[in-house]
Design a protein around this motif. Structure first.
Motif, mmCIF file in Angstrom:
data_model
loop_
_atom_site.group_PDB
_atom_site.id
_atom_site.type_symbol
_atom_site.label_atom_id
_atom_site.label_comp_id
_atom_site.label_asym_id
_atom_site.label_seq_id
_atom_site.Cartn_x
_atom_site.Cartn_y
_atom_site.Cartn_z
ATOM 1 N N VAL A 540 0.838 -1.204 0.000
ATOM 2 C CA VAL A 540 0.000 0.000 0.000
ATOM 3 C C VAL A 540 0.871 1.251 0.000
ATOM 4 C CG1 VAL A 540 -1.557 1.380 1.443
ATOM 5 C CG2 VAL A 540 -2.065 -1.029 1.008
ATOM 6 N N GLN A 541 1.880 1.273 0.849
ATOM 7 C CA GLN A 541 2.772 2.431 0.906
ATOM 8 C C GLN A 541 3.530 2.610 -0.407
ATOM 9 O OE1 GLN A 541 4.938 1.408 4.588
ATOM 10 N NE2 GLN A 541 4.012 3.236 5.511
ATOM 11 N N MET A 542 3.885 1.511 -1.028
ATOM 12 C CA MET A 542 4.576 1.593 -2.303
ATOM 13 C C MET A 542 3.654 2.177 -3.385
ATOM 14 S SD MET A 542 6.538 -1.423 -4.415
ATOM 15 C CE MET A 542 7.578 -1.760 -2.994
ATOM 16 N N ALA A 543 2.385 1.766 -3.373
ATOM 17 C CA ALA A 543 1.420 2.283 -4.344
ATOM 18 C C ALA A 543 1.235 3.790 -4.178
ATOM 19 C CB ALA A 543 0.091 1.557 -4.199
ATOM 20 N N VAL A 544 1.187 4.250 -2.933
ATOM 21 C CA VAL A 544 1.045 5.687 -2.675
ATOM 22 C C VAL A 544 2.277 6.439 -3.149
ATOM 23 C CG1 VAL A 544 0.831 7.430 -0.867
ATOM 24 C CG2 VAL A 544 -0.522 5.340 -0.736
ATOM 25 N N ALA A 545 3.467 5.884 -2.886
ATOM 26 C CA ALA A 545 4.708 6.529 -3.315
ATOM 27 C C ALA A 545 4.783 6.631 -4.838
ATOM 28 C CB ALA A 545 5.907 5.766 -2.761
ATOM 29 N N LEU A 546 4.399 5.569 -5.539
ATOM 30 C CA LEU A 546 4.410 5.594 -7.006
ATOM 31 C C LEU A 546 3.409 6.610 -7.546
ATOM 32 C CD1 LEU A 546 4.694 1.767 -7.810
ATOM 33 C CD2 LEU A 546 6.441 3.526 -8.186
ATOM 34 N N PHE A 547 2.250 6.708 -6.892
ATOM 35 C CA PHE A 547 1.254 7.700 -7.310
ATOM 36 C C PHE A 547 1.805 9.117 -7.155
ATOM 37 C CE2 PHE A 547 -2.097 10.665 -6.003
ATOM 38 C CZ PHE A 547 -2.914 10.621 -7.122
ATOM 39 N N GLU A 548 2.472 9.390 -6.046
ATOM 40 C CA GLU A 548 3.043 10.713 -5.824
ATOM 41 C C GLU A 548 4.124 11.021 -6.853
ATOM 42 O OE1 GLU A 548 4.332 10.376 -1.763
ATOM 43 O OE2 GLU A 548 2.617 11.555 -1.049
ATOM 44 N N LEU A 549 4.954 10.014 -7.140
ATOM 45 C CA LEU A 549 6.026 10.211 -8.114
ATOM 46 C C LEU A 549 5.460 10.488 -9.501
ATOM 47 C CD1 LEU A 549 9.097 10.143 -8.586
ATOM 48 C CD2 LEU A 549 8.892 7.690 -9.050
ATOM 49 N N THR A 550 4.448 9.722 -9.883
ATOM 50 C CA THR A 550 3.824 9.913 -11.199
ATOM 51 C C THR A 550 3.147 11.277 -11.286
ATOM 52 O OG1 THR A 550 3.420 7.539 -11.337
ATOM 53 C CG2 THR A 550 2.186 8.945 -12.836
ATOM 54 N N SER A 551 2.453 11.663 -10.214
ATOM 55 C CA SER A 551 1.772 12.957 -10.196
ATOM 56 C C SER A 551 2.768 14.098 -10.299
ATOM 57 C CB SER A 551 0.946 13.107 -8.911
ATOM 58 O OG SER A 551 -0.014 12.101 -8.820
ATOM 59 N N GLN A 552 3.894 13.973 -9.598
ATOM 60 C CA GLN A 552 4.915 15.007 -9.641
ATOM 61 C C GLN A 552 5.515 15.127 -11.037
ATOM 62 O OE1 GLN A 552 8.075 14.394 -6.837
ATOM 63 N NE2 GLN A 552 9.189 16.235 -7.436
ATOM 64 N N LYS A 553 5.740 13.964 -11.677
ATOM 65 C CA LYS A 553 6.310 13.976 -13.025
ATOM 66 C C LYS A 553 5.357 14.631 -14.014
ATOM 67 C CE LYS A 553 8.490 10.943 -16.434
ATOM 68 N NZ LYS A 553 8.859 9.531 -16.770
ATOM 69 N N ILE A 554 4.073 14.329 -13.888
ATOM 70 C CA ILE A 554 3.079 14.931 -14.790
ATOM 71 C C ILE A 554 3.031 16.443 -14.582
ATOM 72 C CG2 ILE A 554 0.604 15.091 -15.268
ATOM 73 C CD1 ILE A 554 0.418 12.099 -14.674
ATOM 74 N N ASP A 555 3.069 16.866 -13.319
ATOM 75 C CA ASP A 555 3.055 18.307 -13.042
ATOM 76 C C ASP A 555 4.262 19.000 -13.655
ATOM 77 O OD1 ASP A 555 0.729 18.007 -11.644
ATOM 78 O OD2 ASP A 555 1.690 17.903 -9.670
ATOM 79 N N GLU A 556 5.424 18.359 -13.565
ATOM 80 C CA GLU A 556 6.629 18.953 -14.148
ATOM 81 C C GLU A 556 6.522 19.037 -15.664
ATOM 82 O OE1 GLU A 556 9.741 16.471 -12.743
ATOM 83 O OE2 GLU A 556 9.764 17.349 -10.701
ATOM 84 N N GLU A 557 5.961 17.987 -16.286
ATOM 85 C CA GLU A 557 5.811 18.012 -17.748
ATOM 86 C C GLU A 557 4.826 19.091 -18.180
ATOM 87 O OE1 GLU A 557 4.673 14.082 -18.802
ATOM 88 O OE2 GLU A 557 6.696 13.244 -18.597
ATOM 89 N N VAL A 558 3.751 19.256 -17.431
ATOM 90 C CA VAL A 558 2.789 20.312 -17.752
ATOM 91 C C VAL A 558 3.427 21.684 -17.604
ATOM 92 C CG1 VAL A 558 0.652 21.407 -16.987
ATOM 93 C CG2 VAL A 558 0.775 18.932 -17.159
ATOM 94 N N ASP A 560 6.650 22.397 -17.891
ATOM 95 C CA ASP A 560 7.592 22.585 -19.000
ATOM 96 C C ASP A 560 6.850 22.938 -20.286
ATOM 97 O OD1 ASP A 560 9.620 21.992 -17.274
ATOM 98 O OD2 ASP A 560 9.818 19.891 -17.891
ATOM 99 N N LEU A 561 5.719 22.270 -20.530
ATOM 100 C CA LEU A 561 4.940 22.543 -21.735
ATOM 101 C C LEU A 561 4.392 23.967 -21.715
ATOM 102 C CD1 LEU A 561 3.664 21.508 -24.355
ATOM 103 C CD2 LEU A 561 1.744 20.657 -22.996
ATOM 104 N N GLN A 562 3.918 24.406 -20.546
ATOM 105 C CA GLN A 562 3.395 25.761 -20.428
ATOM 106 C C GLN A 562 4.497 26.786 -20.655
ATOM 107 O OE1 GLN A 562 0.083 26.505 -19.906
ATOM 108 N NE2 GLN A 562 0.767 28.570 -20.445
ATOM 109 N N SER A 563 5.686 26.479 -20.124
ATOM 110 C CA SER A 563 6.817 27.398 -20.315
ATOM 111 C C SER A 563 7.186 27.506 -21.789
ATOM 112 C CB SER A 563 8.028 26.922 -19.510
ATOM 113 O OG SER A 563 7.732 26.893 -18.133
ATOM 114 N N ALA A 564 7.144 26.350 -22.491
ATOM 115 C CA ALA A 564 7.469 26.350 -23.919
ATOM 116 C C ALA A 564 6.439 27.162 -24.715
ATOM 117 C CB ALA A 564 7.515 24.918 -24.431
ATOM 118 N N ILE A 565 5.158 27.033 -24.313
ATOM 119 C CA ILE A 565 4.110 27.790 -25.007
ATOM 120 C C ILE A 565 4.279 29.287 -24.763
ATOM 121 C CG2 ILE A 565 1.614 28.242 -25.075
ATOM 122 C CD1 ILE A 565 1.206 25.279 -24.421
ATOM 123 N N ASP A 566 4.563 29.644 -23.507
ATOM 124 C CA ASP A 566 4.749 31.056 -23.180
ATOM 125 C C ASP A 566 5.978 31.628 -23.876
ATOM 126 O OD1 ASP A 566 2.548 30.817 -21.584
ATOM 127 O OD2 ASP A 566 3.685 30.563 -19.715
#
Length: 567
Positions: A540-558, A560-566
């Motif tokens: 369970v703790q591993m699943a939560v950690a992976l979710f946080e990591l994935t969410s953080q990566k998606i936020d960073e990609e968004v 970066d994409l916004q910065s490129a558009i701007d």
């Protein structure tokens, strides 16, 4: 001559009664002045008793009936009036007024001062005995409250301050606002800001005609005026004495305090922008070990949890009463759940078992239920059928449970209630398995029904309220009209479709549930008959950690994409 003597006797009795009433008013005013610096706001008192249970005593001076209906968690009941006495005082107040009721109240109390002191001292002694040897010398902090911090708590606060053993007690404080202020504060902990009258939060707002809305009058079984509390002038003393009040925030800021103004129950903007932990739902079909997983997370990994079923003394199904004590009232259940939410660290996850809006006779706070239905992460436990059957038999039909009086009768009654849900034929088969003692077969038959029910619950975001169903029905009956542009617009009483949609958007049915659903496999231990809780907690703790990591990566990609558009 006889008539004259009778009149003189009545005049003398009335004069004595008035003198006694005046003495009561003088006593209450004196006690109030004496204790004006010995008061504590309800939030601080409740939290102190929750965080330091062996060092504090919270005394509820209300009647036993009021206490049973609902009370501040960790409080004990030392009632100034019994239920019958409170009813007599309240009736007398309605017929003859405040002063007459005060005199009658004192008649009741005068006979049991020593009994009240003994009860309070026993509560103090019991708490001291529960400590370790090193802490026995610490003095107790005693808090006294009633319905709204009026005459019942003032009277007992003064009495206990004078008569409890000084070597045992550090101080005796009266709680401002009492249980009424606590309810107002705690019921909004799980949801949106609560805008209410400041006097209501202080426990000083009376309903029309001066009568209190709780049916028993004010804190002495009487009612009080808006700007007075049992003969004590308001004068905004709660505002001046409470450093968390918005009017005093500038003074607090100058000394760098970190206290949030929402901790003040007298602030009109109470619960604005309260930080809250992220919710992780522990879900899965019946028998996968959701409750075991939840409790193991707290016991083995020190994770934050809210055990909704444990607080309700019910497992949520038709058989949820097995092995449980009597359920609390919905009011007190709400107190326990909201107070547990208040204790959470907002920077950490909180794990909650997936539940419907009702657990037995207890109702989940709609604001908390909405948080659960919109949780960002749902962990769906997946477990082999054989292990699920073993788990159910262990939870509901082990030897010590079957030995309890009324277990078999209760099981038969629960099976009867299943008839409308599963049909008469399946119900008869279920009952035959129960009577023959084939507990595994009973579990398997129940799983056929509950599996489909839970799968629907997991997939849909639902609102079970009558108000919502009525709105949905009205929405379907709206006639279709054509506007000036030729487009179809549904209207009712001049309201456009988007207006109605906005009303029901928070609870619309047939919508996909919010949040990410992640499957977590449940494995048996070495015996093959029990759940491996240690491994489950780790996964369970591993699943939560992976979710946080994935969410953080998606936020960073968004980002970066916004910065490129701007750019």
């Amino acid at each position: 001559r006889l008539v004259t003597t009778t009149r003189e006797k009545k005049k003398k009795e009335k004069k004595e009664e008035n003198e006694e009433k005046d003495d009561m008013e003088t006593f209450i005013a004196a006690v109030s002045r004496e204790n004006q610096h010995s008061r504590t706001d309800v939030v601080s008192a409740a939290r102190d008793c929750r965080d330091f249970p062996s060092e504090t005593v919270l005394i509820d001076a209300r009647s036993p009936g009021e206490f049973r209906k609902g009370h501040i968690p960790n409080a004990c009941n030392v009632a100034l009036f019994e239920d019958e006495e409170r009813e007599v005082v309240g009736t007398l107040f309605a017929k003859r007024g405040r002063k007459a009721a005060m005199v009658k109240g004192m008649d009741f109390v005068r006979e049991k001062w020593e009994e009240l002191i003994e009860k309070a001292q026993r509560e103090v002694d019991a708490k001291k005995k529960s400590r370790g040897n090193e802490e026995t010398k610490k003095k107790m902090r005693v808090y006294v409250h009633c319905w709204r911090g009026g005459m019942r708590s003032l009277s007992l606060g003064w009495l206990f301050g004078e008569r409890l053993r000084k070597e045992d007690v550090e101080f005796v404080h009266v709680v401002n606002g009492g249980y009424k202020a606590f309810r107002t504060w705690v019921l909004s902990r799980c949801g949106d800001p609560l805008k209410v009258d400041e006097r209501l939060l202080n426990g000083r707002k009376a309903s029309r005609g001066g009568r209190s809305s709780d049916g028993g009058g004010d804190d002495f079984g009487l009612a009080a005026e808006d700007e007075e509390d049992d003969g004590v002038k308001n004068n905004n003393s709660g505002i001046h004495n409470n450093k968390n009040h918005p009017k005093n925030l500038k003074k607090k800021d100058s000394v760098g305090s970190e206290k949030h103004p929402n901790d003040d129950p007298s602030a009109p903007q109470v619960l604005t922008n309260v930080p809250a932990p992220r919710v992780c739902i522990i879900g899965g079909r019946t028998g996968v070990g959701k409750t075991r997983c939840l409790l193991a997370l707290e016991r083995l990994q020190n994770e934050q949890i809210i055990d909704l079923e444990g607080l309700a003394n019910h497992s949520g199904s038709a058989f949820g009463w097995v092995g449980k004590a009597a359920q609390p009232t919905s009011e007190h259940y709400g107190n326990e759940v909201a107070f547990a939410w208040d204790a959470l660290d907002p920077k950490r996850w909180v794990f909650i078992e997936d539940e419907g809006p009702h657990i037995g006779k207890c109702s989940v706070d709609p604001k908390l239920f909405q948080r659960m239905r919109t949780a960002p992460l749902i962990l769906r436990l997946v477990c082999p059928l054989e292990l699920r059957v073993h788990t159910l038999v262990s939870d509901y039909a082990k030897d010590e449970l079957r030995a309890q009086e009324g277990w078999m009768d209760g099981m038969r009654e629960a099976c009867e209630k299943m008839t409308k849900r599963i049909g008469s034929e399946k119900q008869k088969a279920l009952k035959n398995s129960l009577e023959s003692g084939d507990w595994a077969a009973v579990a398997e038959k129940l799983l056929e029904y509950y599996d489909g029910l839970y799968d629907k619950h997991l997939a849909m975001k639902r609102d079970d309220s009558k108000k919502h169903r009525r709105k949905q029905k009205q929405f379907k009956e709206i006639p279709v009209n054509t506007d000036a542009t030729g487009e179809n617009v549904q209207k009712r009483d001049g309201a456009a479709l988007n207006d109605i949609s906005s009303e029901t958007s928070t609870g619309g049915s047939n919508k996909e549930r919010h949040g990410t659903v992640v499957d977590v496999e449940v494995f048996p231990d070495e015996t093959g008959r029990n759940i491996d809780e240690t491994r489950l907690c780790r996964d369970v703790q591993m699943a939560v950690a992976l979710f946080e990591l994935t969410s953080q990566k998606i936020d960073e990609e968004v980002e970066d994409l916004q910065s490129a558009i701007d750019g």
